[in-house]
Design a protein around this motif. Sequence first.
Motif: not given
Length: 479
Positions: A81-97, A381-382, A404-408
Amino acid sequence: MKEHYDIVIIGAGAIGSAIARELSRYKLDVLLLEKNVEIGGEATTSNSAIIHTGYDAKPGTLESKLVVGANPMYDQLCDELDVPFKKVGAILAAVTEEELKALPQIMKKSYQNGVYDIEYLTGEEIKRREKDLSDDVKGGIYIPRESIIDPFILNIAYAENAYTNGVDVSLSTKVTDIKTADNRVKSVVTNKGEINCDYIVNAAGVYCDQIAEMVNLCDFKEHPRKGEFFILDKNVSYELDHIILPVPTKLTKGKLITPTIHGNLLLGPTAEDIEDKKDKSTTREGLESIIEDVQKRVPKVSARDSIKQYAGLRPTRTPEGYHIESYDLKGFIGLSGIRSTGLTSSPSVAKYVVDLLNEEGVKLIADPDFNPNREGIRKFSELSWSEKEELKKENSKYGQLICRCEEVPEAEIIAAINRPLGATTLDGIKRRVRPGAGRCQGGFCKPRILKILARELNIPVSEILKKEKGSKVISRSKI
Ligand SMILES: Cc1cc2nc3c(=O)[nH]c(=O)nc-3n(C[C@H](O)[C@H](O)[C@H](O)COP(=O)(O)OP(=O)(O)OC[C@H]3O[C@@H](n4cnc5c(N)ncnc54)[C@H](O)[C@@H]3O)c2cc1C
């Protein structure tokens, strides 16, 4: 529109449009109805734009099955379907004990859902992957297949592909009643007249209870769960490559920060149960809570980098959970509770619904002419400098930069209007090719887009809408 359809789908959000595309594989007369003036849904226009893995779903539920099953479908789906998609991955980050102690349980749940490709990371490993995360990060979980997508294009692409494969689509068409006879559905009544049909699929999102009430099959309530967001400017003083998730509590999944497919950062969402199905307002408390929560993991986050704040409404069911059902009333298929993972699950929900329709008597005869492919609008733009120059020589409208912002360039806007089910509103243009989505939020380009829309649609500028009926952008006929 024809006088009779085999199947009428109510609602052209990601779910209804995905079902329409799935049905277009077969020799069937299908109609997709949408009350709004543009394809694109309501929940589908305001979400976190993440294709989930289902690692955190409630094990054993229909939601777990459909979300986990959908994730691997995206490589092929987005390719077709020509849809922009990217496997960036997620990090679930713990900040307390305390958060750190919760990680083994989250990993166990992920395994129960069949999501095994996750990994425990120490605080040091996380900091190596994401240098701008807080020194307080003590450890976390890496979930590699959590991905980002353009949700607007996914929805539009489903509908466009369904349409070019023979599904009729009727916009600005609100279903106001459903007629039945001999314990079967007979027709849908709309503001544009009555349409006879054998089957009805209720994919009306947060309004699915109103549709179910029309056939006295509403033993649940569908209410909005509001989620507020910030979009940040592309130029911030820090970088993130992954989706950064908080450790969920019993009460909430918490607020994330994620790169978007277009290079911004997205922060949110809040989760507030409300009654009003139209209340998409943002609140000071909601927005402040987002910054406060996200800063625990990414201290450099600042509201001053925001270019837009907005809210979306998750269709939330009481009692909760995905429900996709047929009933004693023949021909009625009801969907409800497709809450905060429906973008992800849309391709598997579509297959599930088509299977159910088949069980209910719909004959699935493959259409040999079905074409799964759609070509999107080429993104100026790409392109490389030389490709841009080549295009400008071919078509001078590529030389007219509108945003101009998104170069369209103007050529992209014209393409967005003149495609199958093309854009007719300012938001329709923005969702397809992004003018107005950048730093100035349309301050520079809006008047020029209005003129292009009026010219291409051959209507007065004063008739152009921002998005909905009643949202005229100007009241004079000249700008
Ligand atoms: C804050 C938030 C965050 C989210 N984050 C994610 C995420 O990261 N990943 C993910 O997978 N999902 C996410 N979701 C969920 C996702 O957006 C939805 O589940 C998905 O877009 C599917 O929506 P839908 O098609 O069911 O509903 P909608 O998009 O709302 O579409 C329903 C359509 O039915 C139409 N309709 C209603 N009544 C009628 C009528 N009487 N006649 C004709 N048409 C009618 C409406 O106008 C609408 O267009 C999130 C949602 C929200 C709100």
